[in-house]
Write a protein that holds these residues in place. Structure first.
Motif, short mmCIF file in Angstrom:
data_model
loop_
_atom_site.label_atom_id
_atom_site.label_comp_id
_atom_site.label_asym_id
_atom_site.label_seq_id
_atom_site.Cartn_x
_atom_site.Cartn_y
_atom_site.Cartn_z
N LEU A 165 -6.38 3.32 4.18
CA LEU A 165 -6.34 1.86 4.30
C LEU A 165 -5.60 1.38 5.54
O LEU A 165 -5.89 0.29 6.05
N LEU A 166 -4.67 2.18 6.03
CA LEU A 166 -3.87 1.76 7.18
C LEU A 166 -3.93 2.82 8.28
O LEU A 166 -2.90 3.31 8.76
N ILE B 7 2.61 -12.72 -0.36
CA ILE B 7 3.81 -11.89 -0.15
C ILE B 7 4.58 -11.75 -1.47
O ILE B 7 5.02 -10.65 -1.83
N VAL B 8 4.73 -12.86 -2.20
CA VAL B 8 5.48 -12.82 -3.47
C VAL B 8 4.79 -11.92 -4.48
O VAL B 8 5.43 -11.07 -5.13
N VAL B 9 3.47 -12.07 -4.61
CA VAL B 9 2.70 -11.23 -5.56
C VAL B 9 2.81 -9.76 -5.17
O VAL B 9 2.98 -8.89 -6.03
N SER B 10 2.75 -9.48 -3.86
CA SER B 10 2.88 -8.10 -3.39
C SER B 10 4.21 -7.51 -3.80
O SER B 10 4.29 -6.37 -4.27
N TYR B 11 5.28 -8.30 -3.66
CA TYR B 11 6.61 -7.78 -3.98
C TYR B 11 6.86 -7.68 -5.48
O TYR B 11 7.65 -6.84 -5.92
N VAL B 12 6.20 -8.50 -6.26
CA VAL B 12 6.28 -8.34 -7.72
C VAL B 12 5.66 -7.00 -8.12
O VAL B 12 6.23 -6.23 -8.92
N VAL C 277 0.83 -1.20 0.00
CA VAL C 277 0.00 0.00 0.00
C VAL C 277 0.87 1.26 0.00
O VAL C 277 0.60 2.23 -0.70
N ALA C 278 1.96 1.24 0.79
CA ALA C 278 2.84 2.41 0.88
C ALA C 278 3.48 2.75 -0.46
O ALA C 278 3.63 3.93 -0.80
N ILE C 279 3.85 1.73 -1.24
CA ILE C 279 4.54 1.97 -2.51
C ILE C 279 3.57 2.11 -3.68
O ILE C 279 3.73 3.01 -4.52
N CYS C 280 2.57 1.26 -3.73
CA CYS C 280 1.68 1.21 -4.89
C CYS C 280 0.47 2.13 -4.78
O CYS C 280 -0.07 2.57 -5.79
N HIS C 281 0.02 2.41 -3.56
CA HIS C 281 -1.16 3.26 -3.36
C HIS C 281 -0.90 4.27 -2.24
O HIS C 281 -1.61 4.30 -1.23
#
Length: 270
Positions: free
Chosen positions: A100-101, A179-184, A89-93
């Motif tokens: 959201l947080l 976690i992997v999908v988030s980091y991709v 969320v911090a990087i992408c949104h």
């Protein structure tokens, strides 16, 4: 001692420095608490036994140790999944980060991560200690580990615990895929940042978490899925040490090495 000192410093620093009262550091504080609980479950008894030259532990003490370790490890992995969502969320949104947080959402997610460890620990402890043990009472480990106790069972009922372990592995795999999908997605978003400084700051925020996840998952998976052909008491001991002791000791170092805000707060506290 290093784990107690490192995690204790992170807890104290985050709690005392108001500049660190953000979602990322709130989750980091929760992780440090779980690390302290995890390492306090196994090492004190092992150190006491080494000092007194004994390997004895009571039946109830073994059950309590297994329950607490299962609780802390499963809660830690759930919390690492939440922390991946925080990075995403911090990087992408970033514009929706505050929504959201928010503080309430962070408390709920942390509570859910901690709470998820309880039913997992209850199920594994109840299943494991309902088995009939007829191959002695000597666990070839420095703490009460599920797989070592299963080796002492002589009844077919141990298959219930094996099935439960398979279900747990599937849940862990689901979290790991998230976690992997988030980091991709994080990597794609970071590579689109035009400035080198911006990319460096984004990667320095999330890389420590990825390193912690990799260390935790690789050691746990190898401990439980390594081929029986290479299994030996000495190897089992080393691998169990790697996933139960090394991550809690190394996590504070990983987070503090690449986090300038945490370094500055530690210096102010000193």
């Amino acid at each position: 001692l290093a784990a107690l000192l490192g995690n204790g410093l992170i807890i104290t620093t985050v709690a005392c420095d108001h500049c660190l009262h953000t979602p990322m550091y709130f989750f980091l504080l929760s992780l440090a608490l779980l690390n302290l609980g995890s390492i306090s479950t196994t090492l004190p008894n092992a150190m006491g036994n080494s000092l007194w030259d004994t390997r004895a532990i009571s039946y109830m003490g073994c059950a309590a140790q297994l329950f607490l370790l299962a609780f802390f490890i499963s809660a830690e992995f759930c919390l690492l999944t939440v922390m991946a969502y925080d990075c995403f969320v911090a990087i992408c949104h970033p514009l929706h980060y505050g929504t959201l947080l928010g503080s309430r959402a962070c408390v709920h997610m942390a509570a859910a991560a901690w709470g998820s460890g309880f039913p997992h620990a209850v199920l594994h402890t109840a299943n494991t200690f309902s088995l009939l043990l007829c191959k002695g009472n000597a666990v070839a480990q420095f703490f009460c580990e599920i797989l070592q106790i299963l080796k002492l069972s002589c009844s077919d009922s141990y298959l219930r615990e094996v099935r439960l372990l398979v279900v747990s592995a599937c849940l862990v795999s689901g979290c790991f895929v998230f976690i992997v999908v988030s980091y991709v997605k994080i990597s794609r978003a970071v590579l689109r940042i035009p400035s080198v400084q911006g990319r460096y700051k984004a990667f320095s925020t999330c890389l420590p978490h990825l390193a912690v996840v990799s260390l935790f998952v690789s050691t746990v998976v190898f401990a439980h899925l390594k081929p029986s052909s290479i299994s030996s008491p000495s190897l089992d001991l080393v691998v169990s040490f790697l996933y139960s002791v090394v991550p809690p000791a190394v996590n504070p170092l990983i987070y503090s090495m690449r986090n300038q805000e945490l370094k500055d707060a530690l210096w102010k506290l000193a």
